[in-house]
Design a protein around this motif. Structure first.
Motif, PDB file in Angstrom:
ATOM      1  N   GLU A 212     -47.851  13.358 -28.531  1.00  0.00           N
ATOM      2  CA  GLU A 212     -46.924  14.193 -29.301  1.00  0.00           C
ATOM      3  C   GLU A 212     -47.559  14.610 -30.628  1.00  0.00           C
ATOM      4  O   GLU A 212     -47.477  15.779 -31.022  1.00  0.00           O
ATOM      5  N   LYS A 213     -48.222  13.673 -31.277  1.00  0.00           N
ATOM      6  CA  LYS A 213     -48.852  13.993 -32.554  1.00  0.00           C
ATOM      7  C   LYS A 213     -49.996  14.978 -32.352  1.00  0.00           C
ATOM      8  O   LYS A 213     -50.159  15.932 -33.121  1.00  0.00           O
ATOM      9  N   ARG A 214     -50.762  14.756 -31.324  1.00  0.00           N
ATOM     10  CA  ARG A 214     -51.889  15.646 -31.041  1.00  0.00           C
ATOM     11  C   ARG A 214     -51.392  17.072 -30.797  1.00  0.00           C
ATOM     12  O   ARG A 214     -51.932  18.034 -31.355  1.00  0.00           O
TER      13      ARG A 214
ATOM     14  N   LYS B 231     -51.234  19.397 -44.347  1.00  0.00           N
ATOM     15  CA  LYS B 231     -49.802  19.699 -44.378  1.00  0.00           C
ATOM     16  C   LYS B 231     -49.122  19.166 -43.106  1.00  0.00           C
ATOM     17  O   LYS B 231     -48.053  18.550 -43.174  1.00  0.00           O
ATOM     18  N   ALA B 232     -49.741  19.375 -41.960  1.00  0.00           N
ATOM     19  CA  ALA B 232     -49.169  18.922 -40.686  1.00  0.00           C
ATOM     20  C   ALA B 232     -49.081  17.401 -40.631  1.00  0.00           C
ATOM     21  O   ALA B 232     -48.106  16.852 -40.091  1.00  0.00           O
ATOM     22  N   GLU B 233     -50.064  16.711 -41.173  1.00  0.00           N
ATOM     23  CA  GLU B 233     -50.022  15.242 -41.221  1.00  0.00           C
ATOM     24  C   GLU B 233     -48.780  14.766 -41.967  1.00  0.00           C
ATOM     25  O   GLU B 233     -48.071  13.874 -41.511  1.00  0.00           O
ATOM     26  N   MET B 234     -48.530  15.358 -43.123  1.00  0.00           N
ATOM     27  CA  MET B 234     -47.374  14.958 -43.929  1.00  0.00           C
ATOM     28  C   MET B 234     -46.067  15.332 -43.231  1.00  0.00           C
ATOM     29  O   MET B 234     -45.119  14.550 -43.218  1.00  0.00           O
ATOM     30  N   GLN B 235     -46.018  16.526 -42.647  1.00  0.00           N
ATOM     31  CA  GLN B 235     -44.802  16.961 -41.964  1.00  0.00           C
ATOM     32  C   GLN B 235     -44.494  16.085 -40.753  1.00  0.00           C
ATOM     33  O   GLN B 235     -43.340  15.770 -40.494  1.00  0.00           O
ATOM     34  N   PHE B 236     -45.529  15.700 -40.025  1.00  0.00           N
ATOM     35  CA  PHE B 236     -45.313  14.857 -38.848  1.00  0.00           C
ATOM     36  C   PHE B 236     -44.769  13.494 -39.265  1.00  0.00           C
ATOM     37  O   PHE B 236     -43.863  12.967 -38.623  1.00  0.00           O
ATOM     38  N   ALA B 237     -45.313  12.950 -40.335  1.00  0.00           N
ATOM     39  CA  ALA B 237     -44.823  11.656 -40.824  1.00  0.00           C
ATOM     40  C   ALA B 237     -43.349  11.762 -41.204  1.00  0.00           C
ATOM     41  O   ALA B 237     -42.544  10.879 -40.862  1.00  0.00           O
ATOM     42  N   ARG B 238     -42.977  12.834 -41.898  1.00  0.00           N
ATOM     43  CA  ARG B 238     -41.565  13.039 -42.265  1.00  0.00           C
ATOM     44  C   ARG B 238     -40.696  13.191 -41.025  1.00  0.00           C
ATOM     45  O   ARG B 238     -39.596  12.658 -40.953  1.00  0.00           O
ATOM     46  N   LYS B 239     -41.192  13.925 -40.048  1.00  0.00           N
ATOM     47  CA  LYS B 239     -40.455  14.157 -38.798  1.00  0.00           C
ATOM     48  C   LYS B 239     -40.183  12.829 -38.092  1.00  0.00           C
ATOM     49  O   LYS B 239     -39.058  12.565 -37.666  1.00  0.00           O
TER      50      LYS B 239
END
Length: 149
Positions: A38-40, A133-141
């Motif tokens: 999912e993260k990938r 940006k995507a790393e941070m957004q994924f963590a928030r998600k």
């Protein structure tokens, strides 16, 4: 500082999956693999990676994540040893353990910096920005989904 906090939160969210892994290995391994997939997929979409970039980026990315996991595992193991000692714990051991815990964000940041330099050889400046940006957004998600449960 925000990035370190976000990474710490992400690691805590990821660590929530690890106790389940000890209880039910096949299912937990599937969950972990599903999480990674999912993260990938999220990173590919948000960064806009081409197939060629994916082939170069993800081996390095997986290597980075593995090194971070090992850093965290070492500190967690030491923390457990100190928390449940078989023998009395000396002040020196407490000090070393506290220092290791304190230095963990720094060690992770150094790894991030090292791999950022490697990623620069693969990704454009725009895609490097989108990656962070995507790393941070994924963590928030993930945190949002986890807190909704």
């Amino acid at each position: 500082m925000k990035q370190i906090i976000t990474i710490a939160i992400f690691l805590l969210a990821t660590a929530q999956m690890l106790p389940a892994a000890a209880q039910n290995a096949p299912t937990a391994n599937n969950r972990l693999e599903q999480f990674k997939a999912e993260k990938r997929a999220y990173l590919v979409k948000e960064i806009g990676l081409t197939p060629a970039e994916e082939k170069q980026f993800f081996p390095l990315y997986d290597e980075l994540q593995s090194k971070k996991f090992e850093l965290n595992r070492t500190v967690r193991t030491e923390m457990r040893r100190i928390a449940r000692p078989n023998t009395p714990v000396s002040d020196k051991e407490y000090a070393e353990s506290a220092a290791a815990i304190n230095d963990l964000p720094l060690q992770e940041a150094l790894l991030d910096k090292e791999y950022f330099e490697k990623f620069k050889k693969i990704l454009s400046p725009q895609k490097l920005y989108l990656y962070k940006k995507a790393e941070m957004q994924f963590a928030r998600k993930i945190l949002k989904e986890h807190s909704a449960k």
